[in-house]
Design a protein around this motif. Sequence first.
Motif, short mmCIF file in Angstrom:
data_model
loop_
_atom_site.label_atom_id
_atom_site.label_comp_id
_atom_site.label_asym_id
_atom_site.label_seq_id
_atom_site.Cartn_x
_atom_site.Cartn_y
_atom_site.Cartn_z
N GLU A 162 0.82 -1.22 0.00
CA GLU A 162 0.00 0.00 0.00
C GLU A 162 0.86 1.27 0.00
N ARG A 163 1.94 1.28 0.77
CA ARG A 163 2.74 2.49 0.85
C ARG A 163 3.40 2.82 -0.48
N THR A 164 3.95 1.81 -1.16
CA THR A 164 4.60 2.05 -2.45
C THR A 164 3.60 2.56 -3.47
N GLU A 165 2.41 1.97 -3.48
CA GLU A 165 1.37 2.42 -4.42
C GLU A 165 0.99 3.87 -4.17
N LYS A 166 0.86 4.25 -2.90
CA LYS A 166 0.55 5.64 -2.56
C LYS A 166 1.71 6.57 -2.94
N ASP A 167 2.95 6.11 -2.71
CA ASP A 167 4.12 6.92 -3.06
C ASP A 167 4.13 7.23 -4.56
#
Length: 319
Positions: A162-167
């Motif tokens: 999730e964090r990479t996708e948001k980044d």
Amino acid sequence: SLSLLDTNLPPEAETELRGFIAKRLTKGALFEGMGNVASVELSIPEYKVGCYYCLFQQENLLEMATLESDITAPEYVICFLGGSEKGGTFRLELDKYVQSLKINLNSEQKTLETYVNPYLRSWFENSVCPIQRVVQLFQEKLAFLLHAALSYTPVEVKNSDERTEKDISRFLAAASLQGLVQEGTMTSLCIAMTEEQHKSMIIDCNGPQPQFHNAESNRFCEDWMHAFINGAEGGNPFLFRQILENFKLKAIQDINNLKRFIRQAEMNHYALFKCYMFLKNCGSGDILLKIVKVEHAEMPEAKNVVAVLEEFMRETAVA
């Protein structure tokens, strides 16, 4: 009066910061939902720091306040302090961060201890560091992301946490020319790129290195990719944001130059040749042509110039 809900500042510095905010409130310098950035002198550290501060109201209690005269809608001031006075470069991201907190408070009545404190303490990781993390993750492949952002190409991320996708989403939003080109142009470009399904770029994060499918780049994006990688040596997230702003500024300058050449080319053939040479040498002719084509769609003479330029560029590519 200001009541302290939570802080990780030492008491003396907290008192100084509260005094600073109180003065701003007294002057009426805070508007709900609109963050400000100022340089503040605190006891520690012994130099000026950048302070982002934002006022917001809890809207679900605001309705009650209008019905019940003895109930006052709570107002909060959030402050984020960084060791740099350049925090203003992230003001839009921090505005969104505060807005997200406000929405969650309004909808779920989350408590200070379980939600608000952890959320506030992660502001730097979530709002300031995404650009840096994306640069470190993609390295040379960053050029594909820059190209997608400039051309409004839809990007699909697969097999990612999730964090990479948001980044990635935040990087694309920060690198796009939204707000810098005409809104109608941006909308038309988005529609055109979405309709061209084969143009959608896919990033597959399943594996040690992300894999790109249907990715495009150009010399302009590759040059700026190197600027990001060179900046990674210092590890300063504020530097990355400044590079990104310079990238967008240069793209806008190139668009404006091309539009000026097109206006001149409506009257003489030499200016048409200048347009062609500019597109060949600027490194981002593919994207610039798409943007001016959309903007000049309703202008017959300029539209004809763009059509000739497209033909020239196709012939050059084939040759």
